[in-house]
Write an enzyme that holds these catalytic residues in place. Structure first.
Site, short mmCIF file in Angstrom:
data_model
loop_
_atom_site.label_atom_id
_atom_site.label_comp_id
_atom_site.label_asym_id
_atom_site.label_seq_id
_atom_site.Cartn_x
_atom_site.Cartn_y
_atom_site.Cartn_z
N GLY A 83 0.86 -1.48 0.25
CA GLY A 83 -0.02 0.11 -0.02
C GLY A 83 1.01 1.10 -0.32
N HIS B 19 -1.82 -17.59 -9.75
CA HIS B 19 -0.72 -17.53 -8.97
C HIS B 19 0.00 -18.10 -8.07
CE1 HIS B 19 2.24 -14.44 -7.88
NE2 HIS B 19 1.95 -14.01 -6.02
P1 A3D Z 1 1.03 -5.93 4.55
O1 A3D Z 1 2.32 -4.90 5.10
O2 A3D Z 1 0.83 -6.97 6.03
O3 A3D Z 1 -0.19 -5.22 4.53
C1 A3D Z 1 -1.39 -5.48 4.78
C2 A3D Z 1 -2.62 -4.50 5.34
O4 A3D Z 1 -2.71 -4.67 5.52
C3 A3D Z 1 -1.57 -4.07 6.57
O5 A3D Z 1 -1.31 -2.47 6.89
C4 A3D Z 1 -2.55 -4.43 7.71
O6 A3D Z 1 -3.04 -3.56 8.53
C5 A3D Z 1 -4.30 -4.45 6.98
N1 A3D Z 1 -5.06 -4.95 6.74
C6 A3D Z 1 -5.25 -6.15 7.93
N2 A3D Z 1 -6.89 -6.28 7.59
C7 A3D Z 1 -6.85 -5.74 7.09
C8 A3D Z 1 -9.27 -5.27 7.26
N3 A3D Z 1 -9.77 -5.54 7.54
N4 A3D Z 1 -9.55 -4.05 6.89
C9 A3D Z 1 -8.00 -2.92 5.59
N5 A3D Z 1 -6.58 -3.40 6.12
C10 A3D Z 1 -6.70 -4.58 6.76
O7 A3D Z 1 1.46 -6.39 3.44
P2 A3D Z 1 1.95 -6.39 2.33
O8 A3D Z 1 1.31 -5.01 1.49
O9 A3D Z 1 2.83 -6.98 1.93
O10 A3D Z 1 0.87 -7.57 1.23
C11 A3D Z 1 -0.34 -7.29 1.43
C12 A3D Z 1 -1.72 -8.78 0.47
O11 A3D Z 1 -0.55 -8.57 -0.76
C13 A3D Z 1 -0.71 -9.94 1.18
O12 A3D Z 1 -2.09 -10.60 1.64
C14 A3D Z 1 0.40 -10.53 0.64
O13 A3D Z 1 -0.05 -11.77 0.57
C15 A3D Z 1 -0.20 -10.36 -0.81
N6 A3D Z 1 1.00 -10.02 -2.00
C16 A3D Z 1 0.53 -10.53 -3.90
C17 A3D Z 1 1.27 -10.29 -4.62
C18 A3D Z 1 0.99 -11.02 -5.32
O14 A3D Z 1 1.19 -10.88 -6.58
C19 A3D Z 1 -0.58 -11.14 -5.49
C20 A3D Z 1 2.15 -10.49 -4.38
C21 A3D Z 1 2.97 -10.00 -3.10
C22 A3D Z 1 2.08 -9.93 -2.17
#
Ligand code: A3D
Length: 320
Positions: free
Chosen positions: A15, A176
């Site tokens: 994000g 994926h």
């Molecule tokens: P992270 O840095 O943990 O950020 C996730 C955010 O979501 C945190 O700030 C949480 O507080 C917030 N959150 C949790 N529950 C809620 C909710 N109910 N409503 C709103 N916000 C919430 O994770 P990230 O940014 O590294 O990754 C986010 C997601 O992307 C994860 O599920 C990863 O597995 C996924 N991801 C996908 C890919 C693809 O290529 C598809 C690649 C890398 C990561």
């Protein structure tokens, strides 16, 4: 003309990177939403303070209530948890499914006209659940995975051939995950397919096979190095390419997790296929001819996605 409004639902690692890229690329105003108090507000303020240096004008706000996303043109969803070493993406299903239902309700209420890009894992099942939860048209809800998977494949191929990443195109199909299907005969250097490059002696089939394997395990390689989370720079860049194609009606052909309704002989499933993204969202699904081996690999990958969708339906029967 008013600036576009881009809502980032989830203000974690991806994000924050998304918000920074939206600013640098001048795509619009940003609202960061998260359940954690202070995190979206802090990141938004930090990025806003970089704007005079980087010369962009945009509003950056952080919020803990869905009202803030009202009227968003694009919503990019990363809310949920990422995996840690030893976890598969599928281990996240239970917890992230609950998150998708909350996010879906928020989007339905406040941003029903948005183009929605889901990144939360396990991606194909989560974008399916998000579309069911928010009820937006299927062509307006799409998953980001293929752009990242093909970027990894392109990067490894460019490195192998010692050529610019710009001149390498790559084609990745399927879910994926470890079953994703990198298609080498549709992957090229300046239009020359990879199998021809093997014939020309640029590399060997064994090296190509290793690169294909490394691509399929690209996410795990980074999780094992970082130890505390998963990749975020390349995933964010990939989602921004999709948002840009929508906002600027570029009609780029990108591999995305798209809703299939008969295409490739599949129905009511989200899985990675090439699509055209323009102002109407997913404007076209590109159906390519697959040979026997490719078709089998694609079907195997789709079957594993279908298994996760069935698991979602069991946990949340109202989605079915
Ligand atoms: P992270 O840095 O943990 O950020 C996730 C955010 O979501 C945190 O700030 C949480 O507080 C917030 N959150 C949790 N529950 C809620 C909710 N109910 N409503 C709103 N916000 C919430 O994770 P990230 O940014 O590294 O990754 C986010 C997601 O992307 C994860 O599920 C990863 O597995 C996924 N991801 C996908 C890919 C693809 O290529 C598809 C690649 C890398 C990561």
């Amino acid at each position: 003309m008013a600036r576009n409004k881009i809502a980032l639902i989830g203000a974690g690692q991806i994000g924050g990177t998304l918000a920074h890229l939206v600013g640098l690329k001048q795509l619009g105003d940003v609202v960061m939403f998260d359940v954690m108090e202070g995190i979206p507000q802090g990141k938004a303020l930090d990025i806003a303070q970089s704007s005079p240096v980087n010369k962009f004008d945009a509003k950056f706000t952080g919020a803990n209530s869905y009202e803030a996303i009202e009227g968003a043109d694009v919503c990019i969803v990363t809310a949920g948890v990422p995996r840690k070493p030893g976890m598969s993406r599928d281990d996240l299903l239970d917890i992230n499914l609950k998150v998708m239902s909350q996010v879906g309700a928020g989007i339905a209420k406040y941003a029903p006209n948005a183009f929605v890009i889901c990144i939360t894992n396990p991606l194909d099942a989560m974008v399916w659940a998000l579309q069911k939860s928010c009820g937006l048209p299927q062509q307006k809800v799409v998953g980001m995975a293929g752009v990242l998977d093909s970027a990894r494949f392109r990067y490894f191929l460019a490195d192998e051939f010692n050529v610019s990443v710009e001149d390498v195109t790559a084609f990745v199909l399927g879910g994926h995950g470890d079953t994703m299907v990198p298609l080498t005969r549709y992957s090229t250097v300046a239009g020359i397919p990879v199998p021809d490059l093997v014939k020309m002696g640029w590399t060997t089939q064994a090296r190509v096979d290793e690169i294909v394997k490394r691509t399929a395990n690209g996410g795990a390689e980074i999780v094992n190095l970082l130890k505390t989370g998963s990749a975020f720079y390349a995933p964010a860049a990939s989602a921004i390419a999709m948002a840009e194609s929508y906002l600027l009606d570029k009609k780029r052909v990108l591999p995305c997790a798209a809703y299939l309704n008969g295409e490739y002989g599949m129905k009511d499933i989200y899985v990675g296929v090439p699509v055209v993204i323009g102002a109407k969202g997913v404007e076209r699904i590109v159906e390519v001819d697959l040979n026997g081996g490719e078709k089998t690999a694609f079907e195997k990958s789709a079957a594993s996605v279908q298994g996760l969708i069935e698991a979602c339906k069991k946990i949340a029967p109202t989605l079915a």
